[in-house]
Design a protein around this motif. Sequence first.
Motif, PDB file in Angstrom:
ATOM      1  N   ASP A 184       0.816  -1.212   0.000  1.00 52.66           N
ATOM      2  CA  ASP A 184       0.000   0.000   0.000  1.00 52.66           C
ATOM      3  C   ASP A 184       0.850   1.263   0.000  1.00 52.66           C
ATOM      4  OD1 ASP A 184      -2.607  -1.365   2.143  1.00 52.66           O
ATOM      5  OD2 ASP A 184      -2.296  -1.491  -0.024  1.00 52.66           O
ATOM      6  N   ALA A 185       2.085   1.163   0.518  1.00 49.66           N
ATOM      7  CA  ALA A 185       2.940   2.343   0.632  1.00 49.66           C
ATOM      8  C   ALA A 185       3.766   2.596  -0.625  1.00 49.66           C
ATOM      9  CB  ALA A 185       3.875   2.182   1.830  1.00 49.66           C
ATOM     10  N   ARG A 186       3.766   1.656  -1.541  1.00 49.06           N
ATOM     11  CA  ARG A 186       4.594   1.823  -2.733  1.00 49.06           C
ATOM     12  C   ARG A 186       4.011   2.885  -3.663  1.00 49.06           C
ATOM     13  NH1 ARG A 186       6.280  -4.174  -4.657  1.00 49.06           N
ATOM     14  NH2 ARG A 186       4.099  -4.631  -4.203  1.00 49.06           N
ATOM     15  N   PRO A 187       4.879   3.620  -4.358  1.00 52.19           N
ATOM     16  CA  PRO A 187       4.405   4.734  -5.185  1.00 52.19           C
ATOM     17  C   PRO A 187       3.617   4.263  -6.400  1.00 52.19           C
ATOM     18  CG  PRO A 187       6.752   4.369  -5.498  1.00 52.19           C
ATOM     19  CD  PRO A 187       6.343   3.485  -4.362  1.00 52.19           C
ATOM     20  N   SER A 188       2.759   5.155  -6.897  1.00 51.66           N
ATOM     21  CA  SER A 188       1.958   4.880  -8.085  1.00 51.66           C
ATOM     22  C   SER A 188       2.738   5.284  -9.324  1.00 51.66           C
ATOM     23  CB  SER A 188       0.635   5.652  -8.029  1.00 51.66           C
ATOM     24  OG  SER A 188       0.001   5.653  -9.292  1.00 51.66           O
ATOM     25  N   LEU A 189       3.038   4.316 -10.173  1.00 48.33           N
ATOM     26  CA  LEU A 189       3.738   4.608 -11.417  1.00 48.33           C
ATOM     27  C   LEU A 189       2.909   5.520 -12.313  1.00 48.33           C
ATOM     28  CD1 LEU A 189       5.087   1.017 -12.096  1.00 48.33           C
ATOM     29  CD2 LEU A 189       6.496   3.009 -11.612  1.00 48.33           C
ATOM     30  N   ALA A 190       1.602   5.273 -12.361  1.00 47.28           N
ATOM     31  CA  ALA A 190       0.726   6.082 -13.214  1.00 47.28           C
ATOM     32  C   ALA A 190       0.706   7.533 -12.751  1.00 47.28           C
ATOM     33  CB  ALA A 190      -0.688   5.504 -13.220  1.00 47.28           C
ATOM     34  N   ALA A 191       0.602   7.754 -11.433  1.00 46.41           N
ATOM     35  CA  ALA A 191       0.544   9.117 -10.908  1.00 46.41           C
ATOM     36  C   ALA A 191       1.860   9.856 -11.125  1.00 46.41           C
ATOM     37  CB  ALA A 191       0.192   9.084  -9.422  1.00 46.41           C
ATOM     38  N   LEU A 192       2.977   9.167 -10.934  1.00 47.34           N
ATOM     39  CA  LEU A 192       4.276   9.819 -11.089  1.00 47.34           C
ATOM     40  C   LEU A 192       4.602  10.113 -12.547  1.00 47.34           C
ATOM     41  CD1 LEU A 192       6.366   7.771  -8.504  1.00 47.34           C
ATOM     42  CD2 LEU A 192       5.755  10.173  -8.341  1.00 47.34           C
ATOM     43  N   SER A 193       4.112   9.264 -13.454  1.00 44.92           N
ATOM     44  CA  SER A 193       4.452   9.440 -14.864  1.00 44.92           C
ATOM     45  C   SER A 193       3.521  10.408 -15.578  1.00 44.92           C
ATOM     46  CB  SER A 193       4.435   8.090 -15.583  1.00 44.92           C
ATOM     47  OG  SER A 193       3.162   7.478 -15.505  1.00 44.92           O
ATOM     48  N   ALA A 194       2.331  10.634 -15.057  1.00 42.43           N
ATOM     49  CA  ALA A 194       1.369  11.518 -15.734  1.00 42.43           C
ATOM     50  C   ALA A 194       1.935  12.916 -15.995  1.00 42.43           C
ATOM     51  CB  ALA A 194       0.074  11.599 -14.937  1.00 42.43           C
ATOM     52  N   PRO A 195       2.615  13.575 -15.028  1.00 45.72           N
ATOM     53  CA  PRO A 195       3.193  14.892 -15.327  1.00 45.72           C
ATOM     54  C   PRO A 195       4.279  14.836 -16.392  1.00 45.72           C
ATOM     55  CG  PRO A 195       3.076  14.513 -12.947  1.00 45.72           C
ATOM     56  CD  PRO A 195       2.805  13.207 -13.612  1.00 45.72           C
ATOM     57  N   LEU A 196       5.002  13.719 -16.470  1.00 45.75           N
ATOM     58  CA  LEU A 196       6.038  13.581 -17.493  1.00 45.75           C
ATOM     59  C   LEU A 196       5.409  13.506 -18.880  1.00 45.75           C
ATOM     60  CD1 LEU A 196       8.459  11.007 -15.801  1.00 45.75           C
ATOM     61  CD2 LEU A 196       8.396  13.495 -15.590  1.00 45.75           C
ATOM     62  N   VAL A 197       4.286  12.804 -18.983  1.00 45.84           N
ATOM     63  CA  VAL A 197       3.558  12.729 -20.249  1.00 45.84           C
ATOM     64  C   VAL A 197       3.073  14.119 -20.644  1.00 45.84           C
ATOM     65  CG1 VAL A 197       1.512  11.813 -21.406  1.00 45.84           C
ATOM     66  CG2 VAL A 197       2.851  10.336 -19.902  1.00 45.84           C
ATOM     67  N   ALA A 198       2.491  14.836 -19.682  1.00 47.09           N
ATOM     68  CA  ALA A 198       1.953  16.172 -19.963  1.00 47.09           C
ATOM     69  C   ALA A 198       3.039  17.115 -20.454  1.00 47.09           C
ATOM     70  CB  ALA A 198       1.278  16.734 -18.713  1.00 47.09           C
ATOM     71  N   ARG A 199       4.212  17.072 -19.821  1.00 40.92           N
ATOM     72  CA  ARG A 199       5.294  17.961 -20.236  1.00 40.92           C
ATOM     73  C   ARG A 199       5.845  17.566 -21.607  1.00 40.92           C
ATOM     74  NH1 ARG A 199       6.503  17.996 -14.589  1.00 40.92           N
ATOM     75  NH2 ARG A 199       8.064  16.349 -14.758  1.00 40.92           N
ATOM     76  N   LEU A 200       5.885  16.270 -21.875  1.00 38.04           N
ATOM     77  CA  LEU A 200       6.340  15.805 -23.185  1.00 38.04           C
ATOM     78  C   LEU A 200       5.419  16.333 -24.280  1.00 38.04           C
ATOM     79  CD1 LEU A 200       8.609  13.816 -24.241  1.00 38.04           C
ATOM     80  CD2 LEU A 200       6.794  12.105 -24.388  1.00 38.04           C
ATOM     81  N   ILE A 201       4.123  16.275 -24.038  1.00 33.13           N
ATOM     82  CA  ILE A 201       3.143  16.770 -25.009  1.00 33.13           C
ATOM     83  C   ILE A 201       3.264  18.286 -25.161  1.00 33.13           C
ATOM     84  CG2 ILE A 201       0.690  16.956 -25.553  1.00 33.13           C
ATOM     85  CD1 ILE A 201       1.855  14.093 -25.679  1.00 33.13           C
ATOM     86  N   ASP A 202       3.342  18.993 -24.043  1.00 36.10           N
ATOM     87  CA  ASP A 202       3.428  20.456 -24.087  1.00 36.10           C
ATOM     88  C   ASP A 202       4.668  20.931 -24.839  1.00 36.10           C
ATOM     89  OD1 ASP A 202       1.095  20.652 -22.648  1.00 36.10           O
ATOM     90  OD2 ASP A 202       2.076  21.071 -20.725  1.00 36.10           O
ATOM     91  N   ASP A 203       5.756  20.199 -24.689  1.00 40.30           N
ATOM     92  CA  ASP A 203       7.026  20.618 -25.287  1.00 40.30           C
ATOM     93  C   ASP A 203       7.289  19.948 -26.633  1.00 40.30           C
ATOM     94  OD1 ASP A 203       7.394  22.133 -23.032  1.00 40.30           O
ATOM     95  OD2 ASP A 203       8.763  20.717 -22.066  1.00 40.30           O
ATOM     96  N   ALA A 204       6.290  19.296 -27.202  1.00 40.85           N
ATOM     97  CA  ALA A 204       6.479  18.542 -28.442  1.00 40.85           C
ATOM     98  C   ALA A 204       7.113  19.369 -29.553  1.00 40.85           C
ATOM     99  CB  ALA A 204       5.152  17.943 -28.903  1.00 40.85           C
ATOM    100  N   PRO A 205       6.677  20.609 -29.809  1.00 47.50           N
ATOM    101  CA  PRO A 205       7.313  21.371 -30.891  1.00 47.50           C
ATOM    102  C   PRO A 205       8.812  21.589 -30.661  1.00 47.50           C
ATOM    103  CG  PRO A 205       5.220  22.364 -30.291  1.00 47.50           C
ATOM    104  CD  PRO A 205       5.518  21.335 -29.244  1.00 47.50           C
ATOM    105  N   ALA A 206       9.178  21.931 -29.424  1.00 43.75           N
ATOM    106  CA  ALA A 206      10.591  22.173 -29.122  1.00 43.75           C
ATOM    107  C   ALA A 206      11.404  20.893 -29.205  1.00 43.75           C
ATOM    108  CB  ALA A 206      10.730  22.800 -27.736  1.00 43.75           C
ATOM    109  N   LEU A 207      10.768  19.764 -28.909  1.00 42.07           N
ATOM    110  CA  LEU A 207      11.454  18.473 -28.917  1.00 42.07           C
ATOM    111  C   LEU A 207      11.387  17.790 -30.280  1.00 42.07           C
ATOM    112  CD1 LEU A 207      10.206  17.121 -25.468  1.00 42.07           C
ATOM    113  CD2 LEU A 207      12.492  18.005 -26.003  1.00 42.07           C
ATOM    114  N   ARG A 208      10.759  18.431 -31.258  1.00 42.59           N
ATOM    115  CA  ARG A 208      10.607  17.901 -32.616  1.00 42.59           C
ATOM    116  C   ARG A 208       9.817  16.586 -32.619  1.00 42.59           C
ATOM    117  NH1 ARG A 208      16.136  19.406 -32.561  1.00 42.59           N
ATOM    118  NH2 ARG A 208      16.776  17.213 -32.532  1.00 42.59           N
ATOM    119  N   LEU A 209       8.754  16.556 -31.824  1.00 37.14           N
ATOM    120  CA  LEU A 209       7.887  15.388 -31.739  1.00 37.14           C
ATOM    121  C   LEU A 209       6.583  15.659 -32.479  1.00 37.14           C
ATOM    122  CD1 LEU A 209       8.313  14.596 -27.929  1.00 37.14           C
ATOM    123  CD2 LEU A 209       9.534  13.540 -29.844  1.00 37.14           C
ATOM    124  N   GLY A 210       5.969  14.610 -32.979  1.00 39.74           N
ATOM    125  CA  GLY A 210       4.661  14.719 -33.598  1.00 39.74           C
ATOM    126  C   GLY A 210       3.597  14.135 -32.692  1.00 39.74           C
TER     127      GLY A 210
END
Length: 321
Positions: free
Chosen positions: A4-30
């Motif tokens: 029960d005390a172990r961290p949530s992978l989904a919760a921790l990774s969600a902000p990383l996904v959001a930042r990847l999407i937000d920065d897609a033009p600068a990162l040359r991502l589609g």
Amino acid sequence: MTADARPSLAALSAPLVARLIDDAPALRLGIERVGGARVVDAGIRHPGGLEAGRRIAELCMGGLGRATLGAVPGTAAWPFGVTVHSAQPVLACLASQYAGWSLSHGDFFALGSGPGRALARQEALFDELGYTNAADNAAFVLEVDKPPPAELVAHIASTCAIAPDNLTLVLTPTQSLAGTVQVVARVLEVALHKVHALGFPLDRVVDGIGMAPLPPPGGGFLTAMGRTNDAILYGGTVQLHVTGPDVEAEELANRLPSSASRDHGRPFAEVFAAVKGDFYAIDSMLFSPARVTVTALDSGHSFHAGTLAPELVERSFTHVP
């Protein structure tokens, strides 16, 4: 740590996904939608790059690991590489980063890695880890050079029990810059996978760090696959911190390096060709870093094994078939 005390992978990774999407033009991502899911192109029609690969590596570790680009020792001709570390290496590497979910539809095939695997739980490994993760979003990294079909997207979302529009799939061809980085960033994961294969208790692995040189992207898939594997097999270094008796830490160190395999000593592309492309004919013990240190926390003693093979790294990184 209790389940029960172990961290949530989904919760921790969600902000990383959001930042990847937000920065897609600068990162040359589609960014596009396939079957409702958000698909991130990191090297197919959009070039991506090293920074995109670094961020994708951290996403692939479920937000529980850090990846940096910089100087790594051991291969003078290739001084730059990837360093990764995690204070939760078992969860970061085996519950998230490991490419363990086999996905296919028609002629499309991929091995799914990333934090979404803990929602899908399609591997016996999760029962062994005793890890579960519930969330309304999921992210996967697929090492492919074309988008998945909508039918497979629907299957992934259904298996994860989420709506397709809450699913993110990041596509990283092996021969792309981002793909090269995110594969080499698996140097610690490769070590953890072999620790598991050797039967060492995973709950005794406390911390870990690894590094490997960054190869130039290969012109084709086979060249790229060979170079990224060789970066780890012959240029990778990992240190694990474990609990328990010295004798068991020393035994783990001795059995962990790639040199413990019968297939050690040739660039991976040559090994692959020798078995006529039958991946499963390769000794599974080959897939591990070149050099390891296992530190026994109870005593403070460290045990070293394996050695870097810069000549094989050079051969691999410069040969073009």
